[in-house]
Design a protein around this motif. Structure first.
Motif, PDB file in Angstrom:
ATOM      1  N   MET A  93       0.832  -1.200   0.000  1.00  0.00           N
ATOM      2  CA  MET A  93       0.000   0.000   0.000  1.00  0.00           C
ATOM      3  C   MET A  93       0.870   1.254   0.000  1.00  0.00           C
ATOM      4  O   MET A  93       0.567   2.227  -0.709  1.00  0.00           O
ATOM      5  CB  MET A  93      -0.942   0.000   1.210  1.00  0.00           C
ATOM      6  CG  MET A  93      -2.026  -1.057   1.139  1.00  0.00           C
ATOM      7  SD  MET A  93      -3.001  -1.150   2.652  1.00  0.00           S
ATOM      8  CE  MET A  93      -3.902   0.398   2.553  1.00  0.00           C
ATOM      9  N   ALA A  94       1.943   1.235   0.775  1.00  0.00           N
ATOM     10  CA  ALA A  94       2.854   2.389   0.811  1.00  0.00           C
ATOM     11  C   ALA A  94       3.515   2.602  -0.552  1.00  0.00           C
ATOM     12  O   ALA A  94       3.603   3.733  -1.038  1.00  0.00           O
ATOM     13  CB  ALA A  94       3.908   2.188   1.903  1.00  0.00           C
ATOM     14  N   ALA A  95       3.961   1.521  -1.171  1.00  0.00           N
ATOM     15  CA  ALA A  95       4.604   1.625  -2.489  1.00  0.00           C
ATOM     16  C   ALA A  95       3.623   2.166  -3.524  1.00  0.00           C
ATOM     17  O   ALA A  95       3.977   3.031  -4.338  1.00  0.00           O
ATOM     18  CB  ALA A  95       5.149   0.266  -2.928  1.00  0.00           C
ATOM     19  N   PHE A  96       2.397   1.688  -3.497  1.00  0.00           N
ATOM     20  CA  PHE A  96       1.383   2.178  -4.425  1.00  0.00           C
ATOM     21  C   PHE A  96       1.097   3.651  -4.147  1.00  0.00           C
ATOM     22  O   PHE A  96       0.998   4.465  -5.070  1.00  0.00           O
ATOM     23  CB  PHE A  96       0.103   1.349  -4.314  1.00  0.00           C
ATOM     24  CG  PHE A  96      -0.974   1.802  -5.252  1.00  0.00           C
ATOM     25  CD1 PHE A  96      -0.928   1.479  -6.593  1.00  0.00           C
ATOM     26  CD2 PHE A  96      -2.030   2.575  -4.792  1.00  0.00           C
ATOM     27  CE1 PHE A  96      -1.915   1.908  -7.475  1.00  0.00           C
ATOM     28  CE2 PHE A  96      -3.021   3.012  -5.662  1.00  0.00           C
ATOM     29  CZ  PHE A  96      -2.962   2.677  -7.003  1.00  0.00           C
ATOM     30  N   GLY A  97       0.969   4.008  -2.872  1.00  0.00           N
ATOM     31  CA  GLY A  97       0.699   5.395  -2.496  1.00  0.00           C
ATOM     32  C   GLY A  97       1.778   6.359  -2.954  1.00  0.00           C
ATOM     33  O   GLY A  97       1.496   7.518  -3.271  1.00  0.00           O
ATOM     34  N   MET A  98       3.015   5.883  -3.007  1.00  0.00           N
ATOM     35  CA  MET A  98       4.110   6.732  -3.486  1.00  0.00           C
ATOM     36  C   MET A  98       3.949   7.075  -4.967  1.00  0.00           C
ATOM     37  O   MET A  98       4.481   8.083  -5.434  1.00  0.00           O
ATOM     38  CB  MET A  98       5.462   6.039  -3.263  1.00  0.00           C
ATOM     39  CG  MET A  98       5.815   5.845  -1.801  1.00  0.00           C
ATOM     40  SD  MET A  98       6.033   7.393  -0.912  1.00  0.00           S
ATOM     41  CE  MET A  98       7.547   7.960  -1.664  1.00  0.00           C
ATOM     42  N   ARG A  99       3.229   6.241  -5.698  1.00  0.00           N
ATOM     43  CA  ARG A  99       3.018   6.492  -7.133  1.00  0.00           C
ATOM     44  C   ARG A  99       1.811   7.395  -7.394  1.00  0.00           C
ATOM     45  O   ARG A  99       1.593   7.819  -8.523  1.00  0.00           O
ATOM     46  CB  ARG A  99       2.851   5.165  -7.873  1.00  0.00           C
ATOM     47  CG  ARG A  99       4.122   4.324  -7.888  1.00  0.00           C
ATOM     48  CD  ARG A  99       4.025   3.137  -8.831  1.00  0.00           C
ATOM     49  NE  ARG A  99       2.999   2.177  -8.452  1.00  0.00           N
ATOM     50  CZ  ARG A  99       3.209   1.101  -7.690  1.00  0.00           C
ATOM     51  NH1 ARG A  99       4.405   0.847  -7.213  1.00  0.00           N
ATOM     52  NH2 ARG A  99       2.224   0.272  -7.417  1.00  0.00           N
ATOM     53  N   LEU A 100       1.023   7.681  -6.369  1.00  0.00           N
ATOM     54  CA  LEU A 100      -0.157   8.527  -6.529  1.00  0.00           C
ATOM     55  C   LEU A 100       0.216   9.991  -6.393  1.00  0.00           C
ATOM     56  O   LEU A 100       1.137  10.331  -5.648  1.00  0.00           O
ATOM     57  CB  LEU A 100      -1.206   8.169  -5.474  1.00  0.00           C
ATOM     58  CG  LEU A 100      -1.804   6.769  -5.550  1.00  0.00           C
ATOM     59  CD1 LEU A 100      -2.723   6.536  -4.362  1.00  0.00           C
ATOM     60  CD2 LEU A 100      -2.554   6.578  -6.854  1.00  0.00           C
ATOM     61  N   PRO A 101      -0.522  10.866  -7.081  1.00  0.00           N
ATOM     62  CA  PRO A 101      -0.262  12.303  -6.902  1.00  0.00           C
ATOM     63  C   PRO A 101      -0.725  12.719  -5.516  1.00  0.00           C
ATOM     64  O   PRO A 101      -1.603  12.094  -4.928  1.00  0.00           O
ATOM     65  CB  PRO A 101      -1.108  12.943  -7.996  1.00  0.00           C
ATOM     66  CG  PRO A 101      -2.201  11.955  -8.267  1.00  0.00           C
ATOM     67  CD  PRO A 101      -1.590  10.598  -8.034  1.00  0.00           C
ATOM     68  N   PRO A 107      -3.433  13.874 -11.731  1.00  0.00           N
ATOM     69  CA  PRO A 107      -2.796  12.547 -11.870  1.00  0.00           C
ATOM     70  C   PRO A 107      -1.559  12.626 -12.740  1.00  0.00           C
ATOM     71  O   PRO A 107      -1.468  13.431 -13.659  1.00  0.00           O
ATOM     72  CB  PRO A 107      -3.886  11.694 -12.537  1.00  0.00           C
ATOM     73  CG  PRO A 107      -5.150  12.419 -12.324  1.00  0.00           C
ATOM     74  CD  PRO A 107      -4.800  13.887 -12.218  1.00  0.00           C
ATOM     75  N   ARG A 108      -0.577  11.795 -12.426  1.00  0.00           N
ATOM     76  CA  ARG A 108       0.638  11.727 -13.242  1.00  0.00           C
ATOM     77  C   ARG A 108       0.741  10.353 -13.861  1.00  0.00           C
ATOM     78  O   ARG A 108       0.154   9.390 -13.389  1.00  0.00           O
ATOM     79  CB  ARG A 108       1.859  12.052 -12.389  1.00  0.00           C
ATOM     80  CG  ARG A 108       2.058  11.076 -11.260  1.00  0.00           C
ATOM     81  CD  ARG A 108       3.274  11.443 -10.437  1.00  0.00           C
ATOM     82  NE  ARG A 108       3.388  10.464  -9.361  1.00  0.00           N
ATOM     83  CZ  ARG A 108       3.923  10.690  -8.213  1.00  0.00           C
ATOM     84  NH1 ARG A 108       4.427  11.872  -7.943  1.00  0.00           N
ATOM     85  NH2 ARG A 108       3.999   9.764  -7.298  1.00  0.00           N
ATOM     86  N   ASN A 109       1.514  10.260 -14.906  1.00  0.00           N
ATOM     87  CA  ASN A 109       1.716   8.963 -15.559  1.00  0.00           C
ATOM     88  C   ASN A 109       2.741   8.155 -14.779  1.00  0.00           C
ATOM     89  O   ASN A 109       3.800   8.679 -14.423  1.00  0.00           O
ATOM     90  CB  ASN A 109       2.208   9.154 -17.002  1.00  0.00           C
ATOM     91  CG  ASN A 109       1.133   9.762 -17.864  1.00  0.00           C
ATOM     92  OD1 ASN A 109      -0.048   9.516 -17.653  1.00  0.00           O
ATOM     93  ND2 ASN A 109       1.537  10.555 -18.850  1.00  0.00           N
ATOM     94  N   PRO A 110       2.465   6.857 -14.540  1.00  0.00           N
ATOM     95  CA  PRO A 110       3.410   6.025 -13.783  1.00  0.00           C
ATOM     96  C   PRO A 110       4.668   5.720 -14.537  1.00  0.00           C
ATOM     97  O   PRO A 110       4.841   5.798 -15.664  1.00  0.00           O
ATOM     98  CB  PRO A 110       2.640   4.745 -13.493  1.00  0.00           C
ATOM     99  CG  PRO A 110       1.376   4.803 -14.285  1.00  0.00           C
ATOM    100  CD  PRO A 110       1.256   6.173 -14.865  1.00  0.00           C
TER     101      PRO A 110
END
Length: 110
Positions: A93-101, A107-110
């Motif tokens: 969840m933390a890793a995914f959250g780091m990819r979120l704006p 939103p940004r592109n991953p």
């Protein structure tokens, strides 16, 4: 992939749902904490919600509570081996959250 009400994903979601549950687990992954330490680290949580969530997690076998018979009372909360198994989920969840704006950002592109 369909998931009936009692599938593994639904059972796990029932345990970790709610605004505060994953944050409580996250804080306890760092080790045993007192009630006051949890309340301080979870800015904005009400005492009732924290007490209710801790009771729920204890009832579900994810944490253990140790009460020391001293004045004033001293209570420690620790994740059980079952609760510790949530470490990978919280890390994901933390890793995914780091990819979120950030909240409110485009939103940004991953």
């Amino acid at each position: 992939m369909a998931c009936a009400g009692d599938c593994p994903v639904a059972r796990t979601a029932r345990l970790i749902e709610g605004k505060w549950t994953t944050r409580i687990i996250r804080d306890l992954l760092g080790g045993t904490k007192r009630y006051s330490e949890l309340q301080h680290s979870l800015a904005g949580i009400s005492p009732k919600v924290l007490a209710d969530r801790l009771k729920f997690l204890e009832r579900e076998g994810l944490l253990s509570k140790t009460v020391y018979p001293v004045v004033p009372p001293h209570t420690d909360y620790t994740l059980t081996p079952l609760g510790m198994q949530l470490a990978d989920l919280i890390a994901a969840m933390a890793a995914f959250g780091m990819r979120l704006p950030p909240a409110g950002a485009a939103p940004r592109n991953p």
